[in-house]
Motif scaffolding. Structure first.
Motif, PDB file in Angstrom:
ATOM      1  N   PHE A 149       8.409  22.718-153.052  1.00  0.00           N
ATOM      2  CA  PHE A 149       9.509  23.467-153.299  1.00  0.00           C
ATOM      3  C   PHE A 149      10.391  23.516-152.267  1.00  0.00           C
ATOM      4  O   PHE A 149      11.407  24.260-152.053  1.00  0.00           O
ATOM      5  CB  PHE A 149       8.684  25.086-153.392  1.00  0.00           C
ATOM      6  CG  PHE A 149       7.902  25.080-154.730  1.00  0.00           C
ATOM      7  CD1 PHE A 149       6.321  25.176-154.503  1.00  0.00           C
ATOM      8  CD2 PHE A 149       8.250  25.073-155.735  1.00  0.00           C
ATOM      9  CE1 PHE A 149       5.813  25.259-155.638  1.00  0.00           C
ATOM     10  CE2 PHE A 149       7.544  25.234-157.163  1.00  0.00           C
ATOM     11  CZ  PHE A 149       6.154  25.329-156.635  1.00  0.00           C
TER      12      PHE A 149
ATOM     13  N   VAL B 130       9.378  36.203-146.954  1.00  0.00           N
ATOM     14  CA  VAL B 130       8.273  36.339-148.067  1.00  0.00           C
ATOM     15  C   VAL B 130       7.391  37.577-147.784  1.00  0.00           C
ATOM     16  O   VAL B 130       7.008  38.440-148.345  1.00  0.00           O
ATOM     17  CB  VAL B 130       7.415  35.071-148.211  1.00  0.00           C
ATOM     18  CG1 VAL B 130       6.321  35.415-148.927  1.00  0.00           C
ATOM     19  CG2 VAL B 130       8.373  34.014-148.741  1.00  0.00           C
TER      20      VAL B 130
ATOM     21  N   LEU C 118      11.991  39.735-158.624  1.00  0.00           N
ATOM     22  CA  LEU C 118      11.399  38.469-157.949  1.00  0.00           C
ATOM     23  C   LEU C 118      10.718  37.492-159.164  1.00  0.00           C
ATOM     24  O   LEU C 118      10.829  36.403-159.040  1.00  0.00           O
ATOM     25  CB  LEU C 118      10.712  39.024-156.640  1.00  0.00           C
ATOM     26  CG  LEU C 118      11.466  39.349-155.480  1.00  0.00           C
ATOM     27  CD1 LEU C 118      10.604  39.644-154.320  1.00  0.00           C
ATOM     28  CD2 LEU C 118      12.178  37.947-154.942  1.00  0.00           C
ATOM     29  N   SER C 119      10.022  38.190-159.914  1.00  0.00           N
ATOM     30  CA  SER C 119       9.212  37.560-160.974  1.00  0.00           C
ATOM     31  C   SER C 119      10.351  36.608-161.644  1.00  0.00           C
ATOM     32  O   SER C 119      10.008  35.478-161.834  1.00  0.00           O
ATOM     33  CB  SER C 119       8.406  38.561-161.765  1.00  0.00           C
ATOM     34  OG  SER C 119       7.594  37.701-162.666  1.00  0.00           O
TER      35      SER C 119
ATOM     36  N   HIS D 147      11.535  33.768-159.644  1.00  0.00           N
ATOM     37  CA  HIS D 147      10.533  32.631-159.157  1.00  0.00           C
ATOM     38  C   HIS D 147      10.283  31.816-160.578  1.00  0.00           C
ATOM     39  O   HIS D 147       9.977  30.631-160.674  1.00  0.00           O
ATOM     40  CB  HIS D 147       9.219  33.239-158.993  1.00  0.00           C
ATOM     41  CG  HIS D 147       9.149  33.511-157.264  1.00  0.00           C
ATOM     42  ND1 HIS D 147       9.894  34.718-156.898  1.00  0.00           N
ATOM     43  CD2 HIS D 147       8.946  32.807-156.184  1.00  0.00           C
ATOM     44  CE1 HIS D 147       9.872  34.738-155.642  1.00  0.00           C
ATOM     45  NE2 HIS D 147       9.121  33.747-154.972  1.00  0.00           N
ATOM     46  N   CYS D 148      10.477  32.386-161.653  1.00  0.00           N
ATOM     47  CA  CYS D 148      10.328  31.626-163.040  1.00  0.00           C
ATOM     48  C   CYS D 148      11.487  30.809-163.309  1.00  0.00           C
ATOM     49  O   CYS D 148      11.448  29.829-163.504  1.00  0.00           O
ATOM     50  CB  CYS D 148       9.941  32.867-164.040  1.00  0.00           C
ATOM     51  SG  CYS D 148       9.933  31.820-165.705  1.00  0.00           S
TER      52      CYS D 148
ATOM     53  N   LEU E 239      13.406  29.371-159.440  1.00  0.00           N
ATOM     54  CA  LEU E 239      12.807  28.701-158.654  1.00  0.00           C
ATOM     55  C   LEU E 239      11.492  27.438-159.089  1.00  0.00           C
ATOM     56  O   LEU E 239      11.155  26.940-158.619  1.00  0.00           O
ATOM     57  CB  LEU E 239      12.046  29.589-157.469  1.00  0.00           C
ATOM     58  CG  LEU E 239      13.102  30.461-156.865  1.00  0.00           C
ATOM     59  CD1 LEU E 239      12.343  31.559-155.877  1.00  0.00           C
ATOM     60  CD2 LEU E 239      13.828  29.886-155.880  1.00  0.00           C
TER      61      LEU E 239
ATOM     62  N   VAL F  33       8.306  28.126-159.877  1.00  0.00           N
ATOM     63  CA  VAL F  33       7.241  28.223-158.907  1.00  0.00           C
ATOM     64  C   VAL F  33       5.797  28.517-160.058  1.00  0.00           C
ATOM     65  O   VAL F  33       5.798  29.702-160.383  1.00  0.00           O
ATOM     66  CB  VAL F  33       7.295  29.197-157.912  1.00  0.00           C
ATOM     67  CG1 VAL F  33       5.865  29.183-156.877  1.00  0.00           C
ATOM     68  CG2 VAL F  33       8.352  28.906-156.921  1.00  0.00           C
TER      69      VAL F  33
ATOM     70  N   PHE G 133       1.003  31.622-155.819  1.00  0.00           N
ATOM     71  CA  PHE G 133       1.026  33.065-155.306  1.00  0.00           C
ATOM     72  C   PHE G 133      -0.322  33.361-154.898  1.00  0.00           C
ATOM     73  O   PHE G 133      -0.606  33.973-153.943  1.00  0.00           O
ATOM     74  CB  PHE G 133       1.455  33.936-156.548  1.00  0.00           C
ATOM     75  CG  PHE G 133       2.832  33.743-156.801  1.00  0.00           C
ATOM     76  CD1 PHE G 133       3.045  33.989-158.322  1.00  0.00           C
ATOM     77  CD2 PHE G 133       3.924  33.228-156.149  1.00  0.00           C
ATOM     78  CE1 PHE G 133       4.447  33.679-158.874  1.00  0.00           C
ATOM     79  CE2 PHE G 133       5.177  32.932-156.867  1.00  0.00           C
ATOM     80  CZ  PHE G 133       5.405  33.129-157.872  1.00  0.00           C
TER      81      PHE G 133
ATOM     82  N   LEU H  81       4.232  39.134-159.579  1.00  0.00           N
ATOM     83  CA  LEU H  81       5.128  37.909-159.779  1.00  0.00           C
ATOM     84  C   LEU H  81       5.076  36.994-160.652  1.00  0.00           C
ATOM     85  O   LEU H  81       6.051  36.657-161.134  1.00  0.00           O
ATOM     86  CB  LEU H  81       4.658  37.248-158.232  1.00  0.00           C
ATOM     87  CG  LEU H  81       5.539  37.685-156.838  1.00  0.00           C
ATOM     88  CD1 LEU H  81       5.059  37.032-155.681  1.00  0.00           C
ATOM     89  CD2 LEU H  81       6.921  37.883-157.204  1.00  0.00           C
TER      90      LEU H  81
ATOM     91  N   TYR I 188       7.146  35.923-166.335  1.00  0.00           N
ATOM     92  CA  TYR I 188       7.031  34.622-166.644  1.00  0.00           C
ATOM     93  C   TYR I 188       7.242  34.473-168.312  1.00  0.00           C
ATOM     94  O   TYR I 188       6.493  35.140-168.815  1.00  0.00           O
ATOM     95  CB  TYR I 188       6.164  33.701-165.982  1.00  0.00           C
ATOM     96  CG  TYR I 188       6.406  33.154-164.730  1.00  0.00           C
ATOM     97  CD1 TYR I 188       6.409  34.360-163.643  1.00  0.00           C
ATOM     98  CD2 TYR I 188       6.171  31.759-164.345  1.00  0.00           C
ATOM     99  CE1 TYR I 188       6.962  33.553-162.388  1.00  0.00           C
ATOM    100  CE2 TYR I 188       6.477  31.232-163.144  1.00  0.00           C
ATOM    101  CZ  TYR I 188       6.729  32.100-162.257  1.00  0.00           C
ATOM    102  OH  TYR I 188       6.975  31.780-160.801  1.00  0.00           O
TER     103      TYR I 188
END
Lengths: 142, 147
Positions: B42, B68, B89-90, B93-94, B97, B99, B104, B142, B146
């Motif tokens: 990443f 972070v 933020l979730s 990140h989906c 990002l 991730v 996590f 987090l 998703y």
């Protein structure tokens, strides 16, 4: 995943540093595992799992002694751990997910007692070592 | 939804008050990248990640680690509503990002290990258990958005 010469050196020197405390740390790691991950207690219905339990201490020493043996035979973990591998596959049948939980708590215990030695590189080597041991112990599951 | 007892909250906030967020954040992210090298995927634009010392000394790693962990600190103020606190933020990140939430969990466990090394005996099994609950709750929060 292979243990490099540097990994083996890191693991051996950590174990030398631990000296006679290995048994005590084994017991502490178990206690931490039971406290943080209560599902792991399902494998010990016959144990007193309260703080200070003599059974947990004794079992911790057993686990630590097996790890000490593994450290002495890092070039042939499958050979050194063959009997324990059979035991875990055919008798104990501990679900593989639990090896990660105990390994994590072993790292936590070592970090608590030896923070100076527990550098990022040593942390990585130990994580790899516990992972390699776990793989051998679950290798005959199916 | 995760519920924290008064004792668990005390164990968490008690320790958090003594954490140097900037330093610990850099250390946590650094160790994640050292111990689980595939997580470097990443951070292609972070520069030199070629060795443990390069990673731990990398200024971008330190800066991002601080970001972070500061966010983590906000979560500690909202332990009763982690999913709500981390909703945006979730999504990030989906959707942006990409991730895998497994990362996590890995970072949460690295953080626990760092706390253990900083606090030693004070990081009792009971204190660890409270923190494991928190990092698991944060990881789940987090991952919650998703799709």
């Amino acid at each position: 995943m292979v243990l490099s010469p540097a990994d083996k050196t890191n693991v051996k020197s950590t174990w030398d540093k631990i000296g006679g405390h290995a048994g005590e740390y084994g017991g502490e790691a178990l206690e931490r595992t039971f406290a943080s991950f209560p599902t792991t207690k399902t494998y010990f219905p016959h144990f007193d799992l309260s703080h200070g339990s003599a059974q947990v201490k004794a079992h911790g020493k057993k686990v630590a002694d097996a790890l000490t043996n593994a450290v002495a035979h890092m070039d042939d973990l499958p050979g050194a751990l063959s009997a324990l591998s059979d035991l875990h596959a055919y008798k104990l049948r501990v679900d593989p997910v639990n090896f990660k939980l105990l390994s994590h708590c072993l790292l936590v215990t070592l970090a608590c007692h030896h923070p100076a030695e527990f550098t990022p590189a040593v942390h990585a080597s130990l994580d790899k070592f516990f992972s390699a041991v776990s793989t051998v112990l679950t290798s005959k599951y199916r | 939804m995760v519920h924290f007892s008064a004792e668990e909250k005390a164990a968490i906030t008690g320790l958090w008050g003594k954490v140097h967020v900037e330093e610990a954040g850099g250390e946590a992210l650094g160790r994640l990248l050292v111990v689980y090298p595939w997580t470097q995927r990443f951070f292609d634009n972070f520069g030199n990640l070629s060795s443990a010392s390069a990673i731990m000394g990398n200024p971008k790693v330190k800066a991002h680690g601080k970001k972070v962990l500061t966010s983590f600190g906000e979560a500690i103020k909202n332990m009763d509503n982690l999913k709500g606190s981390f909703a945006k933020l979730s999504e990030l990140h989906c959707d942006k990002l990409h991730v895998d939430p497994e990362n996590f969990r890995l970072l949460g466990n690295v953080l626990v290990i760092i706390l253990a090394s900083h606090f030693g005996k004070e990081f009792t099994p009971e204190v660890q258990a409270a923190w494991q609950k928190l990092v698991a709750g944060v990881a789940t929060a987090l991952a919650h958005k998703y799709h």
